[in-house]
Write a protein that holds these residues in place. Structure first.
Motif, PDB file in Angstrom:
ATOM      1  N   LEU A 147       0.835  -1.188   0.000  1.00  0.00           N
ATOM      2  CA  LEU A 147       0.000   0.000   0.000  1.00  0.00           C
ATOM      3  C   LEU A 147       0.877   1.248   0.000  1.00  0.00           C
ATOM      4  O   LEU A 147       2.009   1.222   0.489  1.00  0.00           O
ATOM      5  CB  LEU A 147      -0.910  -0.007   1.225  1.00  0.00           C
ATOM      6  N   PRO A 148       0.379   2.363  -0.542  1.00  0.00           N
ATOM      7  CA  PRO A 148       1.209   3.571  -0.650  1.00  0.00           C
ATOM      8  C   PRO A 148       1.489   4.209   0.710  1.00  0.00           C
ATOM      9  O   PRO A 148       0.693   4.083   1.639  1.00  0.00           O
ATOM     10  CB  PRO A 148       0.362   4.497  -1.519  1.00  0.00           C
ATOM     11  N   ALA A 149       2.619   4.882   0.810  1.00  0.00           N
ATOM     12  CA  ALA A 149       2.965   5.624   2.018  1.00  0.00           C
ATOM     13  C   ALA A 149       2.590   7.087   1.842  1.00  0.00           C
ATOM     14  O   ALA A 149       2.435   7.570   0.717  1.00  0.00           O
ATOM     15  CB  ALA A 149       4.458   5.499   2.296  1.00  0.00           C
ATOM     16  N   ALA A 150       2.428   7.795   2.948  1.00  0.00           N
ATOM     17  CA  ALA A 150       2.100   9.216   2.897  1.00  0.00           C
ATOM     18  C   ALA A 150       3.291  10.010   2.370  1.00  0.00           C
ATOM     19  O   ALA A 150       4.436   9.742   2.723  1.00  0.00           O
ATOM     20  CB  ALA A 150       1.711   9.711   4.285  1.00  0.00           C
ATOM     21  N   HIS A 151       3.023  11.004   1.500  1.00  0.00           N
ATOM     22  CA  HIS A 151       4.095  11.844   0.964  1.00  0.00           C
ATOM     23  C   HIS A 151       3.985  13.294   1.434  1.00  0.00           C
ATOM     24  O   HIS A 151       4.761  14.147   1.026  1.00  0.00           O
ATOM     25  CB  HIS A 151       4.111  11.779  -0.558  1.00  0.00           C
ATOM     26  N   SER A 152       2.985  13.592   2.289  1.00  0.00           N
ATOM     27  CA  SER A 152       2.856  14.906   2.918  1.00  0.00           C
ATOM     28  C   SER A 152       1.967  14.728   4.139  1.00  0.00           C
ATOM     29  O   SER A 152       1.572  13.610   4.461  1.00  0.00           O
ATOM     30  CB  SER A 152       2.242  15.931   1.947  1.00  0.00           C
ATOM     31  N   CYS A 153       1.654  15.823   4.826  1.00  0.00           N
ATOM     32  CA  CYS A 153       0.768  15.748   5.984  1.00  0.00           C
ATOM     33  C   CYS A 153      -0.449  16.629   5.745  1.00  0.00           C
ATOM     34  O   CYS A 153      -0.316  17.772   5.298  1.00  0.00           O
ATOM     35  CB  CYS A 153       1.493  16.200   7.248  1.00  0.00           C
ATOM     36  N   VAL A 154      -1.620  16.086   6.016  1.00  0.00           N
ATOM     37  CA  VAL A 154      -2.865  16.840   5.893  1.00  0.00           C
ATOM     38  C   VAL A 154      -3.626  16.744   7.210  1.00  0.00           C
ATOM     39  O   VAL A 154      -3.740  15.660   7.788  1.00  0.00           O
ATOM     40  CB  VAL A 154      -3.742  16.313   4.741  1.00  0.00           C
ATOM     41  N   THR A 155      -4.124  17.875   7.694  1.00  0.00           N
ATOM     42  CA  THR A 155      -4.960  17.883   8.885  1.00  0.00           C
ATOM     43  C   THR A 155      -6.291  18.544   8.554  1.00  0.00           C
ATOM     44  O   THR A 155      -6.379  19.369   7.630  1.00  0.00           O
ATOM     45  CB  THR A 155      -4.281  18.612  10.057  1.00  0.00           C
ATOM     46  N   THR A 156      -7.321  18.170   9.275  1.00  0.00           N
ATOM     47  CA  THR A 156      -8.649  18.737   9.051  1.00  0.00           C
ATOM     48  C   THR A 156      -9.217  19.238  10.372  1.00  0.00           C
ATOM     49  O   THR A 156      -8.847  18.755  11.448  1.00  0.00           O
ATOM     50  CB  THR A 156      -9.600  17.691   8.440  1.00  0.00           C
ATOM     51  N   ARG A 157     -10.093  20.209  10.292  1.00  0.00           N
ATOM     52  CA  ARG A 157     -10.783  20.743  11.457  1.00  0.00           C
ATOM     53  C   ARG A 157     -12.273  20.872  11.155  1.00  0.00           C
ATOM     54  O   ARG A 157     -12.664  21.112  10.012  1.00  0.00           O
ATOM     55  CB  ARG A 157     -10.260  22.136  11.822  1.00  0.00           C
ATOM     56  N   LYS A 158     -13.075  20.733  12.210  1.00  0.00           N
ATOM     57  CA  LYS A 158     -14.506  20.991  12.118  1.00  0.00           C
ATOM     58  C   LYS A 158     -14.784  22.375  12.710  1.00  0.00           C
ATOM     59  O   LYS A 158     -14.151  22.771  13.687  1.00  0.00           O
ATOM     60  CB  LYS A 158     -15.306  19.960  12.909  1.00  0.00           C
ATOM     61  N   LEU A 159     -15.745  23.088  12.144  1.00  0.00           N
ATOM     62  CA  LEU A 159     -16.264  24.301  12.765  1.00  0.00           C
ATOM     63  C   LEU A 159     -17.492  23.904  13.566  1.00  0.00           C
ATOM     64  O   LEU A 159     -18.529  23.558  13.006  1.00  0.00           O
ATOM     65  CB  LEU A 159     -16.638  25.341  11.705  1.00  0.00           C
ATOM     66  N   MET A 160     -17.369  23.946  14.912  1.00  0.00           N
ATOM     67  CA  MET A 160     -18.456  23.543  15.805  1.00  0.00           C
ATOM     68  C   MET A 160     -18.666  24.611  16.872  1.00  0.00           C
ATOM     69  O   MET A 160     -17.711  24.971  17.579  1.00  0.00           O
ATOM     70  CB  MET A 160     -18.136  22.200  16.470  1.00  0.00           C
ATOM     71  N   PRO A 161     -19.878  25.136  17.010  1.00  0.00           N
ATOM     72  CA  PRO A 161     -20.134  26.154  18.033  1.00  0.00           C
ATOM     73  C   PRO A 161     -19.870  25.635  19.444  1.00  0.00           C
ATOM     74  O   PRO A 161     -20.231  24.500  19.776  1.00  0.00           O
ATOM     75  CB  PRO A 161     -21.616  26.481  17.844  1.00  0.00           C
ATOM     76  N   LEU A 162     -19.252  26.466  20.253  1.00  0.00           N
ATOM     77  CA  LEU A 162     -19.028  26.133  21.653  1.00  0.00           C
ATOM     78  C   LEU A 162     -20.356  26.049  22.406  1.00  0.00           C
ATOM     79  O   LEU A 162     -20.509  25.270  23.342  1.00  0.00           O
ATOM     80  CB  LEU A 162     -18.119  27.191  22.281  1.00  0.00           C
ATOM     81  N   ARG A 163     -21.314  26.853  21.973  1.00  0.00           N
ATOM     82  CA  ARG A 163     -22.659  26.827  22.551  1.00  0.00           C
ATOM     83  C   ARG A 163     -23.652  27.289  21.483  1.00  0.00           C
ATOM     84  O   ARG A 163     -23.260  27.815  20.439  1.00  0.00           O
ATOM     85  CB  ARG A 163     -22.741  27.730  23.777  1.00  0.00           C
ATOM     86  N   ALA A 164     -24.915  27.065  21.722  1.00  0.00           N
ATOM     87  CA  ALA A 164     -25.941  27.465  20.759  1.00  0.00           C
ATOM     88  C   ALA A 164     -25.895  28.975  20.536  1.00  0.00           C
ATOM     89  O   ALA A 164     -25.582  29.754  21.443  1.00  0.00           O
ATOM     90  CB  ALA A 164     -27.323  27.044  21.256  1.00  0.00           C
ATOM     91  N   GLY A 165     -26.205  29.385  19.319  1.00  0.00           N
ATOM     92  CA  GLY A 165     -26.171  30.805  19.003  1.00  0.00           C
ATOM     93  C   GLY A 165     -26.703  31.090  17.614  1.00  0.00           C
ATOM     94  O   GLY A 165     -27.340  30.230  16.995  1.00  0.00           O
ATOM     95  N   ARG A 166     -26.424  32.289  17.125  1.00  0.00           N
ATOM     96  CA  ARG A 166     -26.918  32.719  15.824  1.00  0.00           C
ATOM     97  C   ARG A 166     -25.740  33.211  14.990  1.00  0.00           C
ATOM     98  O   ARG A 166     -24.920  34.005  15.457  1.00  0.00           O
ATOM     99  CB  ARG A 166     -27.951  33.840  15.998  1.00  0.00           C
ATOM    100  N   LEU A 167     -25.636  32.713  13.762  1.00  0.00           N
ATOM    101  CA  LEU A 167     -24.551  33.116  12.888  1.00  0.00           C
ATOM    102  C   LEU A 167     -24.705  34.570  12.455  1.00  0.00           C
ATOM    103  O   LEU A 167     -25.808  35.123  12.470  1.00  0.00           O
ATOM    104  CB  LEU A 167     -24.497  32.214  11.655  1.00  0.00           C
ATOM    105  N   ALA A 168     -23.601  35.173  12.045  1.00  0.00           N
ATOM    106  CA  ALA A 168     -23.613  36.564  11.596  1.00  0.00           C
ATOM    107  C   ALA A 168     -24.533  36.732  10.390  1.00  0.00           C
ATOM    108  O   ALA A 168     -24.706  35.808   9.586  1.00  0.00           O
ATOM    109  CB  ALA A 168     -22.193  36.993  11.224  1.00  0.00           C
ATOM    110  N   ASP A 169     -25.128  37.904  10.265  1.00  0.00           N
ATOM    111  CA  ASP A 169     -26.023  38.178   9.136  1.00  0.00           C
ATOM    112  C   ASP A 169     -25.264  38.190   7.806  1.00  0.00           C
ATOM    113  O   ASP A 169     -25.837  37.917   6.756  1.00  0.00           O
ATOM    114  CB  ASP A 169     -26.729  39.526   9.342  1.00  0.00           C
ATOM    115  N   GLU A 170     -23.992  38.539   7.851  1.00  0.00           N
ATOM    116  CA  GLU A 170     -23.136  38.470   6.664  1.00  0.00           C
ATOM    117  C   GLU A 170     -21.877  37.683   7.030  1.00  0.00           C
ATOM    118  O   GLU A 170     -21.196  38.007   8.004  1.00  0.00           O
ATOM    119  CB  GLU A 170     -22.750  39.869   6.177  1.00  0.00           C
ATOM    120  N   ILE A 171     -21.596  36.640   6.268  1.00  0.00           N
ATOM    121  CA  ILE A 171     -20.420  35.808   6.523  1.00  0.00           C
ATOM    122  C   ILE A 171     -19.412  36.041   5.405  1.00  0.00           C
ATOM    123  O   ILE A 171     -19.638  35.635   4.256  1.00  0.00           O
ATOM    124  CB  ILE A 171     -20.796  34.317   6.615  1.00  0.00           C
ATOM    125  N   GLU A 172     -18.356  36.734   5.733  1.00  0.00           N
ATOM    126  CA  GLU A 172     -17.336  37.113   4.758  1.00  0.00           C
ATOM    127  C   GLU A 172     -16.182  36.115   4.806  1.00  0.00           C
ATOM    128  O   GLU A 172     -15.518  35.952   5.831  1.00  0.00           O
ATOM    129  CB  GLU A 172     -16.802  38.517   5.089  1.00  0.00           C
TER     130      GLU A 172
END
Length: 420
Positions: A330-355
């Motif tokens: 099987l192939p070996a890794a040739h670089s490193c990739v990381t991922t993140r989730k965007l998860m609210p710390l608590r319930a809320g309301r998103l900004a009216d404009e998301i830039e």
């Protein structure tokens, strides 16, 4: 070519169907109508339009209904392989496959793996390292079990998924609160999940170490070691996985120990056909099972695998389920990739404009961004997954630092505090 039956899907499952059709196979998809683990967008619409047979069903986790619709499919065409990447349909799929004599992962192994208490019972019988545990039907019994195991403990459903209703508890009062949430909050979850979230409360020994996952294939009596992945966890709740990175930041010796232990877990449970996501805690005494998932890694992890190896893991998944050989090595890794989730710390309301125009400055490092639920002005819940992103770099340290900088920028743009 072969006829491959897919039971429901998630986002990676859509790619699996694309790969199956690209290889010339015929594809039938049975999909739930009450709850779907894939977005309604142009990409998924294209896959749904391209499959050779599409059969909607109210809930693909309903064994009787699933068996009935597959029996209708079999009346039209034989099935050569059965695949599901939907966590909440794998038990029903295994039971259906046994009833109809279709090739799939061993049914008893799937049912055992999907219940963490039964999994630990099986590991103990096999003499494998495991955590102390108890499955309790009531809050009061959960508190007593936690005190017997020794605080702190982890409190979660025995058959949960994706860190839903999973908590660390350091005191009896915290155990009581967490157990009550596990038992009472199932009503807010989709009906597709209800049966598997109403099996009591699992109390587990708190394990100290580094969380990793072994992506392990099994077929034709052989194991295939695809990848050892790292699993970053939230600072505020270490039961919440923030994403993944590939490859894991461990020594070759530790990686070998993790894979060998994961293979022993699969043997003990009887997981014999498929690619499995075996989560482990690398403790001072060696690897210890967190959970054995009888399905391919989910979320963006198949995409990460392709970015670091150059190969699509779904091609191997399909070959394994068709009883074909997987090319080695099987192939070996040739670089490193990381991922993140965007998860609210608590319930809320998103900004009216998301830039998000600032993302253009990171094009050479951000290799994927999936804004699932970034709707301006929307009400969002605690720990709801709003989006994911992937960062590639030469080293894990560099990728992680970049990912954390981006988390700050996303938080400013969407207007709610995020899990770190």
């Amino acid at each position: 070519m072969a006829h491959v039956l897919f039971v429901d899907s998630n986002v990676p499952g859509m790619d699996a169907m694309r790969r199956a059709m690209a290889a010339g196979h015929r594809v039938t998809l049975i999909t739930s109508t009450t709850y779907r683990m894939y977005p309604d967008n142009a990409d998924t619409a294209a896959v749904l339009a391209a499959v050779h047979r599409l059969r909607p069903i109210e809930m693909a986790s309903d064994v009787e209904a699933l068996t009935a619709v597959v029996r209708e499919v079999l009346a039209e065409e034989p099935v050569d392989a059965v695949i599901t990447q939907n966590e909440f349909c794998v038990e029903a799929t295994a039971l259906m496959a046994r009833r109809l004599g279709l090739p799939f992962t061993d049914t008893d192994a799937v049912v055992t793996a999907r219940h963490k208490g039964r999994t630990r019972e099986r590991l103990a019988a096999a003499g494998l390292a495991s955590a102390r545990y108890a499955v309790s039907p009531t809050v009061e019994e959960a508190v007593r079990a936690a005190e017997a195991i020794g605080l702190p403990v982890i409190v979660k459903p025995p058959s949960g998924a994706d860190s839903i209703l999973a908590f660390r508890a350091d005191t009896p009062a915290e155990v009581e609160q967490a157990a009550r949430r596990v038992l009472d909050e199932v009503a807010r979850l989709p009906r597709l999940m209800h049966d598997q979230f109403t099996r009591g409360v699992l109390i587990e020994q708190y394990l100290v170490g580094e969380l990793v996952s072994a992506e392990l294939g099994a077929g034709n009596g052989r194991f295939h070691r695809f990848m050892l992945s790292g699993r970053p966890r939230a600072v505020s709740n270490e039961c919440v996985e923030m994403g993944a990175f590939m490859p894991a930041d461990v020594s070759p010796q530790t990686a070998g120990q993790c894979f060998a232990y994961a293979e022993d877990v699969c043997r003990a449970l009887g997981l014999d056909l498929g690619i499995f996501h075996i989560e482990l805690m690398v403790t001072a005494d060696g690897p210890v099972l967190v959970e054995a998932n009888p399905r391919l890694m989910g979320g963006v992890m198949p995409s990460l695998y392709q970015h670091v190896t150059g190969l699509n893991i779904h091609d191997s998944l399909i070959r394994i389920h068709l009883g074909q050989e997987v090319e080695e090595p099987l192939p070996a890794a040739h670089s490193c990739v990381t991922t993140r989730k965007l998860m609210p710390l608590r319930a809320g309301r998103l900004a009216d404009e998301i830039e998000l125009d600032w993302l253009d400055h990171y094009r050479d490092r951000v290799i994927a961004f999936d804004p699932y639920r970034l709707t301006p002005g929307a009400q969002v819940g605690e720990l709801e997954i709003l989006a994911r992103y992937q960062v590639r770099a030469e080293s894990l340290g560099e990728a992680s630092r970049e990912a954390d900088v981006l988390l700050d920028l996303f938080e400013k743009s969407i207007g709610v505090p995020l899990i770190r």
